[in-house]
Each structure stands twice: as structure tokens, then as C-alpha cells.
Design an enzyme around this catalytic site. Sequence first.
Site, mmCIF file in Angstrom:
data_model
loop_
_atom_site.group_PDB
_atom_site.id
_atom_site.type_symbol
_atom_site.label_atom_id
_atom_site.label_comp_id
_atom_site.label_asym_id
_atom_site.label_seq_id
_atom_site.Cartn_x
_atom_site.Cartn_y
_atom_site.Cartn_z
ATOM 1 N N ASP A 63 0.961 -1.169 -0.169
ATOM 2 C CA ASP A 63 -0.119 -0.005 -0.045
ATOM 3 C C ASP A 63 0.799 1.315 -0.049
ATOM 4 O OD1 ASP A 63 0.890 -0.313 2.518
ATOM 5 O OD2 ASP A 63 -1.053 -0.185 3.571
ATOM 6 N N HIS A 64 1.985 1.274 0.397
ATOM 7 C CA HIS A 64 2.720 2.516 0.686
ATOM 8 C C HIS A 64 3.692 3.101 -0.522
ATOM 9 C CE1 HIS A 64 1.748 2.383 4.997
ATOM 10 N NE2 HIS A 64 2.574 3.248 5.201
ATOM 11 N N ARG A 84 13.842 1.337 14.706
ATOM 12 C CA ARG A 84 14.244 1.111 13.293
ATOM 13 C C ARG A 84 15.751 0.131 13.323
ATOM 14 N NH1 ARG A 84 15.688 6.364 10.891
ATOM 15 N NH2 ARG A 84 13.629 6.528 11.242
ATOM 16 N N SER A 103 12.825 5.847 16.842
ATOM 17 C CA SER A 103 12.273 4.685 16.441
ATOM 18 C C SER A 103 13.034 3.547 16.835
ATOM 19 C CB SER A 103 11.974 4.944 14.944
ATOM 20 O OG SER A 103 13.071 4.739 14.406
ATOM 21 N N ASP A 138 3.605 -0.586 11.371
ATOM 22 C CA ASP A 138 3.399 0.759 10.760
ATOM 23 C C ASP A 138 2.577 1.355 12.039
ATOM 24 O OD1 ASP A 138 2.529 2.155 8.058
ATOM 25 O OD2 ASP A 138 0.830 2.379 9.450
ATOM 26 N N ARG A 182 -2.357 12.649 9.645
ATOM 27 C CA ARG A 182 -1.115 13.355 9.904
ATOM 28 C C ARG A 182 -0.983 14.488 9.048
ATOM 29 N NH1 ARG A 182 3.248 8.754 11.775
ATOM 30 N NH2 ARG A 182 2.234 8.685 13.872
HETATM 31 S S1 SF4 Z 1 -1.734 6.619 7.825
HETATM 32 FE FE1 SF4 Z 1 -0.162 5.284 7.246
HETATM 33 S S2 SF4 Z 1 -0.985 3.413 6.534
HETATM 34 FE FE2 SF4 Z 1 -2.784 5.140 6.797
HETATM 35 S S3 SF4 Z 1 -3.053 5.709 4.778
HETATM 36 FE FE3 SF4 Z 1 -1.693 7.029 5.852
HETATM 37 S S4 SF4 Z 1 0.687 6.198 5.382
HETATM 38 FE FE4 SF4 Z 1 -1.022 4.543 4.717
#
Ligand code: SF4
Length: 755
Positions: A95-96, A645, A643, A160, A448
Amino acid sequence: MIFDFEVIKAFYGELAEKIAGIRRATGHPLTLSEKILYSHLFNQKPEGSFKRGIDYVEFAPDRVAMQDATAQMALLQFMMAGKDQTSVPTSVHCDHLIMAKEGATADMKTAVYTNKEVYDFLSSVCNKYDIGFWKPGAGIIHQIILENYAFPGGMMIGTDSHTPNAGGLGMVAIGVGGADAVDVMTGMAWELKLPKLIGIKLTGKLNGWASPKDIILKVAGLLTVSGGTGYVVEYFGEGAESLSCTGKATICNMGAEIGATCSIFGYDDAMSRYLTATGRKEVADLAGANREHLISDREVFSDPAKYFDQFIEISLSELEPYINGPFTPDLATPISQMKEIAKKNNWPVDVEVGLIGSCTNSSYEDISRAASVVKNAIDLKLTARSEFKITPGSEQIRFIAERDGYLKLFETIGGEVFANACGPCIGQWERKGAEMKLVNTVIHSFNRNFAKRADGNPNTFAFVASPEVVTAIAIAGKLTFNPLTDTLLNADGKEVRLAEPAGSELPPNGFGSIDNGYQKPDTNGKKSEIAISPESDRLQSLEPFKEWDGKDFKGLPLLIKAKGKCTTDHISMAGFWLKYRGHLENISNNYMIGAVNSFNDKTNLILNLITGQYDTVPAVARAYKTSGIGSVVAGEENFGEGSSREHAAMEPRYLNVKAVIVKSFARIHETNLKKQGILTLTFADKEDYNKIREDDKIDIIELNLLAPGRQVTVVLNHSDGEKETLMAKHSYNAAQIDWFRAGSALNLIRKAKIK
Ligand code: SF4
């Protein structure tokens, strides 16, 4: 098909007995969070001795989910464990990496071509190790998890930050780094500082334009971006029960924006309805039979302040829509105050783009409410003054939105549908003109809105609101438009007011049966090859690190003595480097390039003891490695904070760093280094940090006596012939010492399997 139904059945089969045991051991009424956390302990008992916010506890989550960017290194590591399959059900979601540019069809074509090597690799690993693979276009990880895998009372980790989305279905779901995923996939314990608890009681009922999104936007304003750090946020009350399951998921998803470990709701009828509608009636029945174990105890509801570390109450009946931003999701403005506050702050109020969707707000309820606003606008002879983009969370959602006519409605006002992927939410938005860096405003229903997050333009003022408010504002074209009170001028020049949104919690015609983009692991997959091209610069197979040879470390040059703050970002930078996250050799070229050399106060400029010249950290480390020489890294306090990581621990091991000696470690980074086989030490006397000189050769001796609690001797051989001996502490337990001896934790697992 219900995924992993036998695992879920077994879980519910043991739940009552487990909860009774927890209640006996703790001796007090339990919150839901405690029930779930304690019922997932890894070989430990909840003897009432765990202190929230202090003790590290080992857990055994039920499942793992990974998105395509973070899955690469996690799976490369998992492959080294020599296992036939993962220890718990696991899934991977593409998805990313899909860039939003020209609409779903064209963008998908480009993504499949550009990311072919990554998708082929992930698909082949999933096939081989019985991992569920969700192809590009299937949807966003958290939406897929909610639709297919989450179950009330379960515990999962995901690589994630917005994994907590599954809290909408009553699951403790926590976002982690790849190293944690490897732990759980290989059957190791997964460690977490026992979270503290915030209880939020929701009273009343949402009405009008207010939506579940507004609850979390308000909570973000109350708690700020760090107010939830180290906490599980548990929602309850009649207001919580009045919310749809997907609305709950939105709230839990955005709990990441207050830093919460995760957020959760107790099991209720809305969850039962959602499970049933998504083809999991059997799970709903099992959860229903265990309902009392999937909510907090009665005593907790009667006196929440006594059982939660923090307690907040919010009346939904009085809640008005919020718009949060710009540049941070916790700057919360009630919609009625936006005119005044935007003016005071001189925010640009002409909205260029409104975007709805993402993993946060892609439910049928969200789409149908936004569509009702559009339908009403069309009936009122209004058009959208801003651009309007839609990112469906999954193929399932896209399909029903199309089938039920919503996408057509969006297109009528100029809406453009992007692929079922993260797209603009993670900066994968090739927005026309963004490179000119003009000041402009966008509003979206994502989670975000930090600078540059959506389109890379630092001058894009991004605001966050519910899908219905985003839609209304896109129609009005003004950030200051308040659909509750304001009117708009229509095509006939008449003043009109938008009606309150209306939608359905679930699709009245069901979810339908579609090709959802799932790839079932192939039964012949065990024999298949993992697809990694030797020419690839994005992917590279890992070689197991060498076992410790049983000898002391002698004459190791100091690689770098880092000064001051040294986070995982200083150790392994993100940004440009992320494209190499599946290629250890290439990403190692960023090792410590952000750390400050204490001898010259410069970054990425250190002395090469072989040549006597100054060079970059990765270049010097490689020069030592090529000459068969190990090296030592020194640092100050809380080394490796940030993080989790895993690259920050793998890179030094790859570059032949043998030991890291610091004043103190951030715990997760210390554990990650230990897992990779690097010796982690702390100065017994912190002042000894000052004794290390730039051209020292360092001995670390009596390593054959390494034992829990026993200090280690370090000798500094200065270039003037002088020697200084200092003592170093360590935090290894016996099992971790075995990791060091075996060369890494994964080596140990592989050896155990071979035996
Ligand atoms: S918050 Fe993260 S998982 Fe959700 S759509 Fe945005 S990038 Fe993708």
C-alpha cells in the site's frame, strides 16, 4: 472465508479461564486493557507485580501485519531464522509504494512496473512461508486488517504506526519496528514497557455534522501529540456504544497522533454488526459469548478514576466538528471558531484541494456521509470550488462505493479517485506544481498533517477534518466555511445551506463478493525460490552474521565517539535512504552520518587510523571491514533513542563494529544491537567517556567470562603508549549472552532448528 478461524476459536476457548486466573493473581477489578495485555503474557504470570509505566513485560501477540516498505527488511531477517513458516499468522500489504498522480488506473500501472522487484520479492516470501499477501491495489493495511483479521480481545503488532486502527474491533493493536515483527514471527517473546492507562468516558450521542473523527480531533487537542505516549487509551460509556465499529477504528487509528501505544473500545453490538456484515458471524458469536471478558469490569465503569492513571469525560451531544492544523494534528479548532482563529494566525483560507479517504476514514459510513453532502450540493445547484480527491481504503470499499453510486456522485463535482493505497497520506502524491513551493491550503480526512507530509511542499498548510466537513469545505472552497451556520451562493445566485450529512453505518446491500486482491500462500510455495535479482539496488539477501570466535577483542580502532544526542535517525537516517531499506549493504552507507564526532564537532567526518586521513563514517567503517578489522563506537546518554528502526542495529554489525560503549542506551536500541550480536556496554564511570581518544586502539577482554551482572574490562591503548583500563557494565541476561555467542539472536534460532 474467515482467516485463522481455528486460532481465534482456540483463543476464545481459553479466555474465561485466563481472565479468572488474571483476576485471582492481581486481586482487583480489571480494565479491558489489562485483560487483553495479561491474557497475552509470554510465559509470565500477572502476579500483581508489574508496575505500569515502569516494568518491561514479555508478550505473545496473536498476529503480525506488515506494510510493503517495512516488510522488506523484516522478511529478509525472518528468512535467516531457518523456519518453515511464521510462528503466528502474518500478513503483508502492498500500500505504501503507490504514487498518486493521474488517477487509480494509470497510477496502478506505474506502481506495478516501478515496484515490481519489491512486489515479486514480497509475494514469493509470502508464498514460501504461508504469509497472507495483499497485492498492490487490494487496499491499505489497517483497513484490510479491520475488514478481515481483527477480532475482539486479540493482540497484534504491525510494522506501521496506525496499527491501533484495529482497536475499533476491540483489539490491542500496536505499531512497532521490523525487529519486533521478527521477534513475534520467529516465536520469540515481544517486549513492551507495560503501558499506563487513560480512560475516556463518552457520554451522550453525536448529532448533525459531528462524527467520530471529531472525538479524536478533540482528544488530540486535549492531550497534544505526546500526551498519550506510553498509554493505552480505553474508551467506554454509552457514547462509545453509540458509535459504529468503523467510527471507533477512526478514533483508535488517530490515537497514534497523541503518541498512544494503542487505543481500544470494549466489545459491543456495533462490533458484532460489523463482524457479521464482513462475513465473520462465527467470530461475532464467539465474542458475544465472551462479552463480559471483552469489556472492563463493572467496578471500573462505576469508579473509572480509581482504575485508570488518567480519566477524561467527553459529552458527544455537545461536540461540534473540529478542524486540526496546520502542520500538527493536535492544533484543534472548533469549526465555529475557525474564522476568527484563521484570521488571527493569518492562515491562507482559500482551499485548493480537499481529500477524503485513507486508512483513517474510508468506511462505508464515511463515504456515504460525504456522498450525501455532495448529493445535496448537486441538488442545490452548487459545484466544488476546490479540487476533490478520494482515496478508498480498500478494494472492498471502492467496489461498494462504486456499486452504490457514490463514486459517480464524487465525479459529478470533479472528484478524482486515486488507487486503494496510502498515496497523498504518505507523500506519495505527485501533485502538479508542488515543486514551486507556493503557499496554499489543503484539507483532508487523513491523520497526519506535518509539513511536507502530503505533497512535499513545506508551504502547504494541511488541515485535518472529518470526510463530511472536508467535502463541505471543498464545495465552499474556504477553510472558514462553517456548514452548520453559513450559506453558499448557488448557480442561480440564491443563498443555500447544506443539509446535515446522512449515511449508513454498513452497506444496505452488503459488502458483495469481489476479487479483493488477496494472494493465498501457494501449497507448492515451500519449494519456490525467493525472487531477488542480484542486480537489485533495493533488495539484497542477508548473510548470517559470523558467530563470536571465542576470542577477546584486541586492538580495535575507535570508529566514532558520538557527542550529545544520538538518535536512531542520527545512526540510520530516513528520507532518501528509505528506498534502500531492503538492501543492507546500500543502506549501510548512511551509518552514523548524522552523529557528531566529539573530536571535531563535525558530522560524518572521522579519522581513518589506517590512512591517517579524515573520511566519512561509512567509508572508514568499510575500510576497516575490508581489512578484516573490527571497530568500536562510543556515545553519550540515551544512545539510540527514537524509533525502533532495526537498520540502526544491523548496519554497525554489517560494517564489523564489534562493540558499542555508551553512557546509557535507549532500551529498544540496546536490545536491537544485542539481537544482532553486537556487544553493548555502558561506562561504569560515565566520566570514562572522556578518556577515549580519537586514535585509540581498544581491547575488550575476558569475554569468555561474560555473565549476567559481571562487569567487562576495557583497555584503551593510547597512541603515546599509555594504557588506561576502565570497567564497563552490561545488561545481558543468560539468554542474551547466547545471542552474542551465536553471532545474533536469529543465528541461535536457526541453530536450534538445525539440531
Ligand atoms: S496513515 Fe499510514 S497506513 Fe494509513 S493511509 Fe496514511 S500512510 Fe497509509
